[in-house]
Design a protein around this motif. Structure first.
Motif, PDB file in Angstrom:
ATOM      1  N   TRP A  40      24.313 -52.896 -69.611  1.00  0.00           N
ATOM      2  CA  TRP A  40      24.700 -52.599 -70.790  1.00  0.00           C
ATOM      3  C   TRP A  40      23.279 -52.571 -71.900  1.00  0.00           C
ATOM      4  N   PRO A  41      22.320 -53.343 -71.560  1.00  0.00           N
ATOM      5  CA  PRO A  41      21.309 -53.207 -72.384  1.00  0.00           C
ATOM      6  C   PRO A  41      20.481 -51.925 -72.098  1.00  0.00           C
ATOM      7  N   LEU A  42      20.653 -51.306 -71.028  1.00  0.00           N
ATOM      8  CA  LEU A  42      19.996 -50.044 -70.792  1.00  0.00           C
ATOM      9  C   LEU A  42      20.943 -48.706 -71.170  1.00  0.00           C
ATOM     10  N   ARG A  43      22.021 -48.935 -71.610  1.00  0.00           N
ATOM     11  CA  ARG A  43      23.153 -47.848 -71.849  1.00  0.00           C
ATOM     12  C   ARG A  43      22.444 -46.903 -72.538  1.00  0.00           C
ATOM     13  N   ARG A  44      21.857 -46.747 -73.445  1.00  0.00           N
ATOM     14  CA  ARG A  44      21.361 -45.553 -74.368  1.00  0.00           C
ATOM     15  C   ARG A  44      20.274 -44.874 -73.509  1.00  0.00           C
ATOM     16  N   VAL A  45      19.422 -45.638 -72.544  1.00  0.00           N
ATOM     17  CA  VAL A  45      18.737 -44.916 -71.695  1.00  0.00           C
ATOM     18  C   VAL A  45      19.043 -44.219 -70.752  1.00  0.00           C
ATOM     19  N   LEU A  46      20.138 -44.662 -70.228  1.00  0.00           N
ATOM     20  CA  LEU A  46      20.927 -44.267 -69.079  1.00  0.00           C
ATOM     21  C   LEU A  46      21.673 -43.039 -69.445  1.00  0.00           C
ATOM     22  N   VAL A  47      22.458 -42.861 -70.439  1.00  0.00           N
ATOM     23  CA  VAL A  47      22.835 -41.709 -70.906  1.00  0.00           C
ATOM     24  C   VAL A  47      21.935 -40.666 -71.235  1.00  0.00           C
ATOM     25  N   ALA A  48      20.541 -41.000 -71.875  1.00  0.00           N
ATOM     26  CA  ALA A  48      19.714 -39.911 -72.159  1.00  0.00           C
ATOM     27  C   ALA A  48      19.066 -39.482 -70.802  1.00  0.00           C
ATOM     28  N   SER A  49      19.117 -40.513 -69.669  1.00  0.00           N
ATOM     29  CA  SER A  49      18.640 -40.087 -68.609  1.00  0.00           C
ATOM     30  C   SER A  49      19.523 -38.875 -67.917  1.00  0.00           C
ATOM     31  N   VAL A  50      20.819 -39.086 -68.065  1.00  0.00           N
ATOM     32  CA  VAL A  50      21.536 -38.398 -67.330  1.00  0.00           C
ATOM     33  C   VAL A  50      21.602 -36.930 -68.248  1.00  0.00           C
ATOM     34  N   VAL A  51      21.400 -36.997 -69.438  1.00  0.00           N
ATOM     35  CA  VAL A  51      21.408 -35.578 -70.180  1.00  0.00           C
ATOM     36  C   VAL A  51      20.295 -34.907 -69.845  1.00  0.00           C
ATOM     37  N   VAL A  52      19.146 -35.462 -69.982  1.00  0.00           N
ATOM     38  CA  VAL A  52      17.798 -34.960 -69.600  1.00  0.00           C
ATOM     39  C   VAL A  52      17.597 -34.233 -68.346  1.00  0.00           C
ATOM     40  N   THR A  53      18.131 -35.212 -67.136  1.00  0.00           N
ATOM     41  CA  THR A  53      18.188 -34.774 -65.865  1.00  0.00           C
ATOM     42  C   THR A  53      19.222 -33.283 -65.527  1.00  0.00           C
ATOM     43  N   VAL A  54      20.493 -33.453 -66.104  1.00  0.00           N
ATOM     44  CA  VAL A  54      21.195 -32.455 -66.020  1.00  0.00           C
ATOM     45  C   VAL A  54      20.479 -30.969 -66.897  1.00  0.00           C
ATOM     46  N   LEU A  55      19.841 -31.286 -67.902  1.00  0.00           N
ATOM     47  CA  LEU A  55      19.185 -30.221 -68.474  1.00  0.00           C
ATOM     48  C   LEU A  55      18.175 -29.714 -67.574  1.00  0.00           C
ATOM     49  N   ALA A  56      17.226 -30.626 -67.070  1.00  0.00           N
ATOM     50  CA  ALA A  56      16.103 -29.978 -66.410  1.00  0.00           C
ATOM     51  C   ALA A  56      16.801 -29.325 -64.947  1.00  0.00           C
ATOM     52  N   ALA A  57      17.809 -29.793 -64.371  1.00  0.00           N
ATOM     53  CA  ALA A  57      18.435 -29.369 -63.312  1.00  0.00           C
ATOM     54  C   ALA A  57      19.050 -27.970 -63.542  1.00  0.00           C
ATOM     55  N   SER A  58      19.774 -27.831 -64.755  1.00  0.00           N
ATOM     56  CA  SER A  58      20.351 -26.453 -65.169  1.00  0.00           C
ATOM     57  C   SER A  58      19.295 -25.293 -65.448  1.00  0.00           C
TER      58      SER A  58
END
Length: 617
Positions: A40-58
């Protein structure tokens, strides 16, 4: 990028999370609930991590697709037509490669490596440390300090690496698989079949082997923790081992732990070799299926040369990606096995819990009441077997008894280092079980027989974090404890001198007498209303003891004192002497009264030698 700008940008990512958020709940003892409680304290970073990782992989999948398209364009166009018809597209692709792709990768690594990695491990360690410092002294005596410390530090890495590797593996893997299926099925749906077959087999192998991997890693981490604890224990007591244990015997004991660790590591590596070999065999499904079927489609003019090139590139990329995902999954579950082992310590409930609304202890007079106190350390023997004692405000009590009579147990229960199995202790009418524990210990000053110091400066060891003490007060306390003169002459290996000199682990750079004088100065400065002396002058020679006797008398003024001692110089001056034997009070009175009785104290007195009471059987 200018250094100053880069510093501000990267620090922005680091400060995206506050890693010092404590939890209101005790740590979970199972792996998945424990991980969830830290998300929970890391939720924003985790969401951002998924988004930027998907972006880089795409971007990576698009590049492979576009490369196949370029091959088709080159095969069907003349050089003049190429630039006239495709120039703008090629320029846009170049900009993506030069600008957007590096930017996407920067975002990915900044979020994952800085925002997440720099904060997740710290958050876990901070919460674990906050939990462990609430444990009792008795709890820490049940395990090796080195092993507990190692688990505290390692658990941060276990959690951070598990989440980081899982997120990256899942995000990259999903994007690649979806991208490849869409790309292939857009031309020929059967091209997706080899990938789906391989994926099913790949997941099936992982599901079959991962539970075995977790158990093997947990066993390895347990053996490794035992090894670390044994090494720390040996090095912490190296002088004793040198005196009493042959070198070959010391080495043999460590070899046993080393071999246990080696065998446990072998099991994890054995599983790893079989898994990797199996998955390499499965990669043939993708390579043969993609490339072979792509060539066949080209041979019947159902696919372009660009598509065939893309299938070749994608098949090679998928096998590489599969190896990377395997490493990530392998790493995740290795860490989970290690985390499960670490939680056997970190996840233990508080041994002596405190009510959230516990009031602070208020000491007005310093009266201590002990009622029918029993404590046998869970063994049913030893310790205390029913002690009742009233200590009047300002009274000086001496405790005498043979080794194991219960003297130290009584002191530990007053300090609430252990929880009494039966009975109760009150201070000024307040049950110590129901008051805030820090306030209890703030009201008690103690000098122990083994005056252990921290590996810090002399000043830090005396102050222990207090910021309300002036230099004059510090010097007055050390002078009263007869410590100032030797402190002035101290110098450590790094050139720090006097009060800034470091004393080594547990104060080993000081003599026993010097350590006790530093501890005395600490108690003098604390000026608590209740004072406990546990062989406070045992490490002092007669001359120094004589010097500080008056200091002790001055310190004890207007305080309630409980003193454990074998030296008559300390015991004889007490207002009352309590004689303990086998966990019970058998005699009490003044020195004069007890020596006139034909009891145990009289026997001790008659056997005295060199100022000590002989308390042997």
């Amino acid at each position: 990028m200018p250094t100053g700008v880069y510093e501000r940008i990267t620090r922005f990512f680091m400060n995206a999370v506050d890693p010092y958020q404590l939890s209101d709940s005790p740590p979970e003892r199972s792996v998945w609930p424990y991980l969830k409680s830290h998300l929970w304290p890391l939720r924003r970073v985790l969401v951002a991590s998924v988004v930027v990782t998907v972006l880089a992989a795409s971007v990576e999948v698009w590049l492979i697709q576009y490369a196949g398209k370029v091959i088709d364009i080159l095969a069907s166009s003349s050089p003049r037509q190429l630039w006239e018809t495709q120039g703008a597209g090629l320029l846009a692709a170049a900009l993506v490669v030069f600008l957007f792709r590096p930017f996407a990768q920067f975002l990915r690594h900044a979020v994952n490596d800085i925002s997440f990695q720099c904060n997740a491990a710290t958050l876990v360690r901070w919460r674990a440390y906050d939990h462990l410092i609430r444990q009792s002294v008795g709890w820490f005596q049940e395990d090796l300090t080195g092993r507990t410390s190692g688990r505290l530090v390692d658990i941060g890495n276990h959690v951070a690496d598990s989440i980081h590797s899982a997120l990256n593996a899942v995000a990259f893997g999903v994007v690649y698989m979806v991208g490849v299926v869409v790309l292939m099925a857009g031309v020929e749906v059967w091209l997706a079949v080899p990938l789906l077959v391989w994926l099913g087999l790949y997941v099936g192998v992982l599901v079959w082997i991962i539970p075995r991997m977790v158990v093997a890693q947990q066993n390895f981490q347990s053996a490794k923790s035992a090894l670390i604890g044994s090494v720390v224990d040996s090095f912490s007591n190296f002088d004793t081992l040198k005196l009493f244990a042959p070198k070959d015997q010391i080495a043999l004991e460590q070899r046993i732990h080393l071999e246990a660790t080696r065998q446990a590591l072998f099991k994890t590596r054995q599983i790893g070799v079989s898994l990797r070999t199996t998955l390499v065999m499965l990669e043939a499904v993708v390579m043969v299926g993609f490339i072979g079927y792509g060539i066949w489609l080209w041979s019947v003019e159902a696919a372009t040369i660009g598509l065939v090139s893309s299938t070749i590139a994608l098949s090679l990329r998928i096998t590489t990606m599969a190896d990377w995902i395997l490493d990530s999954v392998w790493w995740v579950f290795l860490r989970i096995g290690s985390l499960r082992e670490a939680l056997t310590t970190i996840g233990q409930p508080i041994a002596i819990p405190q009510a959230p609304d516990a009031p602070e202890l208020v000491v007005s007079d310093g009266a201590i009441e002990i009622e029918d106190l029993h404590h046998h350390y869970g063994l049913g023997r030893g310790g205390l077997g029913g002690v009742t004692l009233s200590v009047r405000p300002g009274e000086k009590i001496g405790l005498v008894g043979r080794s194991g009579a219960g003297k130290s147990t009584l002191v530990n229960l007053i300090l609430r280092f252990f929880e009494a199995e039966k009975g109760r202790i009150t201070i000024d009418g307040q049950d110590i079980r129901h008051v805030e524990q820090d306030s209890l210990r703030a009201a008690i000053g103690m000098v122990a027989q083994q005056a252990a110091l921290l590996n810090r400066s002399v000043r830090d060891n005396i102050l222990l974090g207090r910021t309300d003490v002036s230099e004059e007060q510090l010097l007055a306390a050390t002078s009263e404890a007869r410590a100032h003169s030797f402190i002035k002459g101290l110098c450590d290996g790094k050139g720090r001198s006097g009060y800034d000199a470091h004393v080594g682990e547990r104060g080993v750079k000081l003599s026993g007498g010097q350590r006790q004088r530093v501890a005395l100065a600490r108690v003098i400065l604390k000026d608590a209303p209740i004072l406990i002396l546990d062989e406070a002058t045992s490490a002092l020679d007669s001359e120094v003891e004589a010097e500080i006797q008056q200091s002790l008398i001055d310190v004890m003024q207007d305080k309630t004192v409980i003193a454990i001692a074998h030296r008559l110089s300390t015991i004889a001056r007490m207002d009352r002497i309590i004689v303990l034997d086998r966990g019970r009070i058998v005699e009490q009175g003044t020195h004069e009264e007890l020596t006139k009785m034909s009891g145990l104290y009289s026997i001790f007195w008659s056997r005295q030698s060199d100022g000590f009471i002989d308390t042997t059987e």
